[in-house]
Structures are given as C-alpha cells and as structure tokens.
Design an enzyme around this catalytic site. Structure first.
Site, PDB file in Angstrom:
ATOM      1  N   ASN A  70       0.564  -0.008   6.037  1.00  0.00           N
ATOM      2  CA  ASN A  70       1.036  -0.796   4.896  1.00  0.00           C
ATOM      3  C   ASN A  70       1.692  -2.037   5.480  1.00  0.00           C
ATOM      4  O   ASN A  70       2.592  -1.914   6.306  1.00  0.00           O
ATOM      5  CB  ASN A  70       2.061   0.049   4.102  1.00  0.00           C
ATOM      6  CG  ASN A  70       2.819  -0.759   3.072  1.00  0.00           C
ATOM      7  OD1 ASN A  70       2.320  -1.754   2.563  1.00  0.00           O
ATOM      8  ND2 ASN A  70       4.028  -0.323   2.755  1.00  0.00           N
ATOM      9  N   GLY A  71       1.215  -3.229   5.084  1.00  0.00           N
ATOM     10  CA  GLY A  71       1.827  -4.452   5.613  1.00  0.00           C
ATOM     11  C   GLY A  71       0.764  -5.429   6.081  1.00  0.00           C
ATOM     12  O   GLY A  71      -0.425  -5.270   5.769  1.00  0.00           O
ATOM     13  N   HIS A 118       8.341 -30.725 -26.593  1.00  0.00           N
ATOM     14  CA  HIS A 118       8.065 -31.601 -25.448  1.00  0.00           C
ATOM     15  C   HIS A 118       6.711 -31.271 -24.808  1.00  0.00           C
ATOM     16  O   HIS A 118       6.475 -31.645 -23.668  1.00  0.00           O
ATOM     17  CB  HIS A 118       9.185 -31.486 -24.411  1.00  0.00           C
ATOM     18  CG  HIS A 118      10.512 -31.924 -24.954  1.00  0.00           C
ATOM     19  ND1 HIS A 118      10.838 -33.246 -25.142  1.00  0.00           N
ATOM     20  CD2 HIS A 118      11.572 -31.201 -25.391  1.00  0.00           C
ATOM     21  CE1 HIS A 118      12.053 -33.324 -25.650  1.00  0.00           C
ATOM     22  NE2 HIS A 118      12.519 -32.096 -25.817  1.00  0.00           N
ATOM     23  N   ARG A 131       1.753   1.669  -5.906  1.00  0.00           N
ATOM     24  CA  ARG A 131       1.938   0.671  -4.849  1.00  0.00           C
ATOM     25  C   ARG A 131       0.662  -0.123  -4.552  1.00  0.00           C
ATOM     26  O   ARG A 131       0.709  -1.136  -3.846  1.00  0.00           O
ATOM     27  CB  ARG A 131       2.391   1.360  -3.553  1.00  0.00           C
ATOM     28  CG  ARG A 131       3.685   2.112  -3.688  1.00  0.00           C
ATOM     29  CD  ARG A 131       4.048   2.766  -2.378  1.00  0.00           C
ATOM     30  NE  ARG A 131       4.277   1.777  -1.347  1.00  0.00           N
ATOM     31  CZ  ARG A 131       5.413   1.141  -1.155  1.00  0.00           C
ATOM     32  NH1 ARG A 131       6.427   1.382  -1.940  1.00  0.00           N
ATOM     33  NH2 ARG A 131       5.539   0.260  -0.206  1.00  0.00           N
ATOM     34  N   GLU A 158      10.419 -13.125 -20.052  1.00  0.00           N
ATOM     35  CA  GLU A 158      10.109 -11.732 -19.716  1.00  0.00           C
ATOM     36  C   GLU A 158       9.054 -11.162 -20.671  1.00  0.00           C
ATOM     37  O   GLU A 158       8.138 -10.444 -20.249  1.00  0.00           O
ATOM     38  CB  GLU A 158      11.410 -10.908 -19.742  1.00  0.00           C
ATOM     39  CG  GLU A 158      11.261  -9.417 -19.548  1.00  0.00           C
ATOM     40  CD  GLU A 158      10.654  -8.986 -18.220  1.00  0.00           C
ATOM     41  OE1 GLU A 158      10.456  -9.830 -17.328  1.00  0.00           O
ATOM     42  OE2 GLU A 158      10.324  -7.792 -18.098  1.00  0.00           O
ATOM     43  N   TRP A 175      -3.614  -1.864  -1.425  1.00  0.00           N
ATOM     44  CA  TRP A 175      -3.561  -3.137  -2.162  1.00  0.00           C
ATOM     45  C   TRP A 175      -4.030  -4.179  -1.153  1.00  0.00           C
ATOM     46  O   TRP A 175      -3.340  -4.468  -0.178  1.00  0.00           O
ATOM     47  CB  TRP A 175      -2.135  -3.424  -2.629  1.00  0.00           C
ATOM     48  CG  TRP A 175      -2.028  -4.644  -3.485  1.00  0.00           C
ATOM     49  CD1 TRP A 175      -2.265  -4.726  -4.821  1.00  0.00           C
ATOM     50  CD2 TRP A 175      -1.634  -5.961  -3.064  1.00  0.00           C
ATOM     51  NE1 TRP A 175      -2.048  -6.015  -5.263  1.00  0.00           N
ATOM     52  CE2 TRP A 175      -1.669  -6.791  -4.207  1.00  0.00           C
ATOM     53  CE3 TRP A 175      -1.274  -6.516  -1.838  1.00  0.00           C
ATOM     54  CZ2 TRP A 175      -1.344  -8.141  -4.156  1.00  0.00           C
ATOM     55  CZ3 TRP A 175      -0.959  -7.862  -1.788  1.00  0.00           C
ATOM     56  CH2 TRP A 175      -0.991  -8.656  -2.944  1.00  0.00           C
ATOM     57  N   GLU A 223       0.823  -9.470 -17.744  1.00  0.00           N
ATOM     58  CA  GLU A 223       0.494  -8.586 -16.626  1.00  0.00           C
ATOM     59  C   GLU A 223      -0.249  -7.327 -17.040  1.00  0.00           C
ATOM     60  O   GLU A 223      -1.006  -6.782 -16.249  1.00  0.00           O
ATOM     61  CB  GLU A 223       1.719  -8.269 -15.764  1.00  0.00           C
ATOM     62  CG  GLU A 223       2.785  -7.445 -16.398  1.00  0.00           C
ATOM     63  CD  GLU A 223       3.951  -7.182 -15.448  1.00  0.00           C
ATOM     64  OE1 GLU A 223       3.763  -7.160 -14.232  1.00  0.00           O
ATOM     65  OE2 GLU A 223       5.070  -7.002 -15.959  1.00  0.00           O
ATOM     66  N   LYS A 276       3.331  -2.288  -7.567  1.00  0.00           N
ATOM     67  CA  LYS A 276       4.704  -2.130  -8.034  1.00  0.00           C
ATOM     68  C   LYS A 276       5.697  -2.876  -7.163  1.00  0.00           C
ATOM     69  O   LYS A 276       6.596  -3.525  -7.653  1.00  0.00           O
ATOM     70  CB  LYS A 276       5.047  -0.639  -8.082  1.00  0.00           C
ATOM     71  CG  LYS A 276       6.435  -0.320  -8.601  1.00  0.00           C
ATOM     72  CD  LYS A 276       6.561  -0.675 -10.056  1.00  0.00           C
ATOM     73  CE  LYS A 276       7.938  -0.417 -10.612  1.00  0.00           C
ATOM     74  NZ  LYS A 276       8.151  -1.183 -11.853  1.00  0.00           N
ATOM     75  N   CYS A 299       0.865  -1.179   0.000  1.00  0.00           N
ATOM     76  CA  CYS A 299       0.000   0.000   0.000  1.00  0.00           C
ATOM     77  C   CYS A 299       0.903   1.231   0.000  1.00  0.00           C
ATOM     78  O   CYS A 299       2.094   1.135   0.271  1.00  0.00           O
ATOM     79  CB  CYS A 299      -0.863   0.028   1.253  1.00  0.00           C
ATOM     80  SG  CYS A 299      -1.805  -1.493   1.480  1.00  0.00           S
ATOM     81  N   LYS A 356       5.418  -9.716 -19.529  1.00  0.00           N
ATOM     82  CA  LYS A 356       4.950  -8.359 -19.857  1.00  0.00           C
ATOM     83  C   LYS A 356       3.547  -8.407 -20.454  1.00  0.00           C
ATOM     84  O   LYS A 356       2.689  -7.608 -20.105  1.00  0.00           O
ATOM     85  CB  LYS A 356       5.881  -7.664 -20.863  1.00  0.00           C
ATOM     86  CG  LYS A 356       7.204  -7.179 -20.359  1.00  0.00           C
ATOM     87  CD  LYS A 356       7.166  -5.992 -19.425  1.00  0.00           C
ATOM     88  CE  LYS A 356       6.994  -6.452 -18.005  1.00  0.00           C
ATOM     89  NZ  LYS A 356       8.161  -6.728 -17.229  1.00  0.00           N
TER      90      LYS A 356
END
Ligand code: M6R
Length: 615
Positions: A101-102, A511, A27, A488, A75, A495, A610, A2, A492
């Site tokens: 936050n946490g 395979h 955040r 990567e 968040w 997300e 983030k 957060c 991208k």
C-alpha cells in the site's frame, strides 16, 4: 489507499484473509488478490474488480489448509486496474511474494537499473519493482529476507506498508511501514496483519501499530520482532487494547454503511461530547486543550489544515472560532498548505482535522507546521492513527468506525469537537458572556435529539430525491455558518451519485452561477431562521424568477420559504453556530437516496477510497 491483510498461525488463512479484505474494501476496490502458502504449495489468485469477484474466482482452486496468507484490495496508482497489476506480486524467481500500500516514487530509476541487470516485469506497478529489488539485494548480499527488505527499503523513496514472504522459508512474514498504516493483531501463537484492526477484531483485542520507518519479522508461534529500518535498532512492541467491536463494523440491518452512519449521528454526537460537556455545571473538559490552554490563548491565529469533508468542518470551525472566541482563523487545504511555503511560526496553533488520521497531505502539513515551530492539535476519529500520533495534542471525535466512503458522522462529530474547543476558548478569553456560554452548552447537549428529529424527514426526502434523481447539475447555496454545509452537500451528491454539483455562498450566486439557472436546475438553499434569513429569502426570489427548482432547508414551522420553494425540508431550530449539525442531515439523506435510486454503489463510489494515504 489500498488495503492489506495477512495471517500466520495455526488457523486456516483463507477465510480470515477474504473476510478481512471485505472489511478493508473501503480503502480501495478496483482489484483484489490473495496468496496462500501451506509450506509446499503456493496459490496466488488476483483479479480486476471487487473482493466478491476474487472470491468467485478462487472458489474452486484455493488450498484450504494454508496457515499463511496475504491479501490485497487495490486503489490503482501505477498501472490501470487489471489482473496483471493486481497484487500480490512475485519476484522473478517466483520465491518472494509481496502486497503493498503506497507509492514508490523512485520506481522508474530502480526499474531501469533492474532491467539492465536482466530482471523482467509483468506489470506496470511500482510494487513489482520493489519485490525484485528485495530479491536482488537478497541474492547479491546473500542475506535473509528480513535483512534484504531492510536494505531495499533504505534505497526506496516514497510511502509504503508492505507484507512479504519467501516460499523457501515458510513460517515467516516480513512487514514494514512508512507513511501508510499497518496494525498487527497479537493472538495465541498467531498474528494478524492489516491496514487497520477491523479484519482481526473477532480474534484478538491486542494490537501493535507499527510506526513510520519500522519493520517487523513475524514468525508463527514466536514473538514479533520490531526494528528501525534505518539503523536496525530493536523497538519494544507497544501492545494496545482495541476498543472497537464487531457490531460497529457491520451494517446492522441497514442497506448501506452510509445510511447506518447517517442514522448513527445522534449517538455519535453524544459519544463525542460525553464526559466533556457538563452543561449543567457550565464546564467543558478536554484535556488536550486544558493542558495547552496558554498556547491557544496566546496564539496569533489558528490555522486549520484538512482535506475534503474535514476541510468543510474546518470552515464551519472558522466561523465559530471567530464569531464566539474572537480568534483569527485561516482554513487551508492541506495539499496546498504543504507546498506553498506558508508563513508559520511558533505563535501559530495549527489544528489538523482528519477522520482517518491517515490522509497523506494532512500528515505532511502537520510535519511542516511542526518544523516551523507551531503547536499542532489533531482532531481525529481513528484512535492511534498516524495523525493522532504525529500531533502535539488532540481530541478524538469518538464517532466509531466510519466505513462508507462518503463522510457523514465524521463531519458532524468534528463540528461537535470544534464547537466544544471554540466555546471553551471563548469562555477562557472572556469573549462570550456567561449566559450566552451556558445557553450554547445547553443547546449543544440537545443536538442529538434534534438530529433524531431531523432524521424523521427521511421518507419525505426520499420523495424529493425521486423528483430530482435525473438532474445533471445541482446548486447548493448557504450563507454564514451554512455556506460550508452547502459545499459539503454538493460534495456528498457528487461523490456518490456522479451528478455535477456546486456549493456557493448564496450571495455569490449573482456573480456567476446565476447564469446556470433554468427550469432544469435544482437549487438546494439552506434558509434557516437565524442565518441571514431575509437575505437568503431574497436569493430564493432571484432563483424563482429564473424558474430554478427550489428545495429549501428550513427551520421547523417556517411558512415564508414554503410559499416560494418547490419543496421544503424542515430541521429543528437551534442556535446559528450549531445549525450545521442539523442542516447537513437532509443533505446527506438526499444524496444517499438519489445515489441509491440511480443504482450507484453508495459505499464504494468509483475512483474513490476512504482514506487517501498517497498524494
Ligand atoms: O480521513 P480524512 O478526514 O482526512 O479524509 C479527508 C477526505 O479524503 C474525505 O473527507 C473525503 O473527501 C470524503 N470522501 C468525503 O466524503
């Protein structure tokens, strides 16, 4: 996870808090709230949704003369995103107000205990438990707010950064930190509180970063008093000068931070090697490595720990360290490493990679490695971050603030730092010839201008994006150095566009994933000239025979893949170990354009934040 922001001083708090929340929205952004106190009236407003929704909601009702305020962008961890669970939260008396936050891990037992003593709760959050615990202590022990916070936090298990005030005692905010970042901007008779320094950068360049297990009592017009939460000892505030400027944290004419950050890469890479790479002299200067060179050279192996995109940069580093420096490397997800009882000794060097420097799993992995005697080296972007401070030594990436949730310039600058370290060790070990070493240095120096060239394909990439924007699945293939780039690229796309995508080593396709290929399936294949080209061309043939749609990422001037592929996107030629710095560019742009065309919120994709400061 957060974002928290606060102000106490002589200015109007509301605009500072609301603008600060917008900067911290990366955040977390599922709800937002604000509390303003003018010494008489307390106004609290909170809502599910973004800071813009909060702004709309408070437009008519907010007191404009409050000089004390706290704000939060959330968040969700405990409790779904809704108005009730949004912060700030109050204590039962309505006197104490908190943002947090946490995660408070033992919140359930604390809640039950408080309920048994008559407390009631409006939300499902751990935060409301914490503020009532503080109130309970304050009443039972008959102590001031600061002391009550301290006693309560000693009963708490978990991670937090908090800001609390008591409306019966105007002019004071109490803050504390364990595991989640907290910065205090020091102005003239005023203080700014925030999860990072961006909310107060235009007001002051002086900041104090609270360490874990520290709390501070902040009073308008007075000094900041920092204490250890455990033993109450006083700590001398260490005031740092901030390097960041306002321009760096604004969009600068781009539609999105992500696009700005993609286009910043030539300069970001240059900033990363500036003063370190002296190509003409054949020298790499990195004090964190120079001062500990024996530790690196005598290590049995290097273990890299990271998450997400940083983990992908770690995979590229594995190839380069083993290939050029002949040092064995293992790359681990920090979240797995920290819980799987790994064999780590004082003969290991652990490299922790993190853009934010705040990722909880990476931080925990570092602590574990240190406890087992390993030397831990950090590769971070955010100066003064928890990981930068927790590691034994390190190198900053100097990419500048990365605000888009999807990491772009963090990835290429991490690879730049890791390439410098690998080349330096290769030279020190005598694992690379002098001419080869110098050639790599010269090529690395040319990367920014080659990235600039790769970026000129933007319009073409936009057209490719338009063709495939409706795809429901995508496959990304690469070999060798470009296998991590395939991972990567897929991350991208997932997300920010929510299209399912998978990255695979090209040869692994047969395979299993080959079964997915049909005329609906776009396959992005990295097929640069130096990277097992013929083998990748065979893989392309296999996809073509199954009618898959091929988008080739090729070296400038390539004609062979062009004949086979539906589309090609060219990147300039470079040495294979440096090729990820170029091949990743079109993949970033492709994801970006697809997401924009689908109308997604590119900078704030759903469910993400983030920096992941919780497990
Ligand atoms: O700040 P860090 O580099 O430690 O963050 C690690 C991941 O959370 C991060 O890379 C994440 O995967 C990004 N959203 C990827 O774009």
């Amino acid at each position: 996870m957060c974002g928290i922001v606060g102000y106490i001083g002589h200015r109007e708090a509301y605009p500072i808090i609301i603008e600060g929340l917008k900067r911290l929205e990366y955040r977390g952004y599922d709800s937002a709230g604000i509390a303003l106190y003018d010494g008489t009236n307390l106004k609290v407003s909170k809502t599910k949704g973004k800071v813009a929704d909060l702004e709309q909601r408070v437009a008519d009702e907010i007191s404009t003369n409050a000089n004390l305020g706290i704000g939060h962008t959330r968040w969700a961890t405990h409790g779904i995103p809704n108005d009730l669970n949004a912060h700030p939260h109050y204590s039962n008396s309505g006197n104490l107000v908190i943002i947090h936050n946490g995660i408070i891990e033992n919140y359930d037992s604390l809640r039950k205990e408080l309920i048994s003593r008559g407390y009631t709760f409006k939300s499902e959050t751990d935060t409301e438990v914490l503020i009532n615990l503080i109130e309970d202590v304050k009443i039972k022990e008959d102590v001031k707010l600061g002391k009550a916070v301290q006693i309560a936090l000693n009963q708490v298990v978990g991670a937090y950064s908090i800001a609390v005030f008591d409306k019966t005692k105007p002019g004071e905010i109490v803050i504390a930190r364990l595991g989640s970042p907290l910065a205090v901007g020091i102005g003239e008779n005023e203080f700014f509180i925030a999860s990072d320094a961006s909310p107060f950068i235009e007001y002051t360049k002086n900041a104090v970063y609270l360490e874990d297990e520290e709390m501070a009592i902040i009073r308008a017009g007075k000094d900041i008093k920092i204490r250890k939460i455990k033993d109450d000892s006083l700590v001398d505030p260490y005031v740092q000068e901030l390097q960041m400027n306002l321009e760096q944290i604004e969009k600068g004419g781009y539609d999105h931070f992500m696009l700005k950050e993609i286009f910043e890469q030539p300069n970001a890479i240059k900033d990363t090697y500036r003063g370190r790479l002296l190509a003409k002299k054949g020298i790499i200067k990195m004090s964190g490595v120079d001062d500990n060179i024996e530790k690196f050279l005598n290590a049995n192996r290097i273990v890299i720990v990271a998450c997400g995109t940083s983990w992908h940069a770690g995979l590229v580093a594995e190839y380069i360290f083993e290939d050029l420096a002949r040092i064995p490397v293992e790359v681990e997800y920090a979240s797995e490493f920290r819980y799987r009882n790994p064999v780590i000794t004082n003969k290991d060097v652990v490299i922790a990679i993190s853009q934010s420097g705040e990722t909880a799993d990476t931080l925990a992995a570092i602590k574990l490695a240190k406890a087992n005697g390993a030397f831990v080296f950090g590769v971070c972007n955010v100066v003064g971050s928890s990981i930068a401070r927790e590691t034994n030594a390190g190198a900053y990436t100097h990419a500048g603030p990365e605000i888009g949730v999807a990491s772009t310039k963090a990835f290429t600058t991490q690879i730049t730092v890791l390439s410098l370290i690998a080349l330096k060790l290769a030279k020190a070990k005598g694992a690379i010839s002098n001419s080869d070493y110098r050639y790599h240095l010269q090529e690395l120096e040319l990367i920014p201008e080659k990235v600039t060239k790769a970026l000129t394909s933007d319009t073409h990439i936009k057209a490719v994006a338009d063709t495939y924007k409706e795809a429901r699945n995508c496959l990304y293939l690469g070999r060798g150095y470009n296998f991590p780039v395939a991972l990567e690229g897929a991350l991208k796309l997932k997300e920010i566009s929510y299209i399912h995508a998978e990255g695979y080593p090209a040869a692994e396709m047969k395979h299993g994933p080959i079964a997915l290929i049909d005329e609906q399936m776009p396959v992005i294949v990295i097929a640069t000239k130096k990277g097992h080209y013929d083998k990748v061309v065979s893989n392309i043939q296999e996809i073509k025979s199954r009618k898959g749609k091929i988008i080739g990422i090729v070296t400038e001037g390539d004609t062979h893949v062009k004949e086979l592929a539906d589309h090609v996107i060219e990147v300039p030629e470079t040495l294979e170990p440096l090729s990820p710095l170029l091949t990743t560019i079109p993949l970033q742009l492709l994801s970006y354009h697809i997401a924009v065309m689908l109308g997604k919120n590119v900078d704030q994709p759903r469910n993400l934040a983030k920096s992941v400061t919780v497990e």
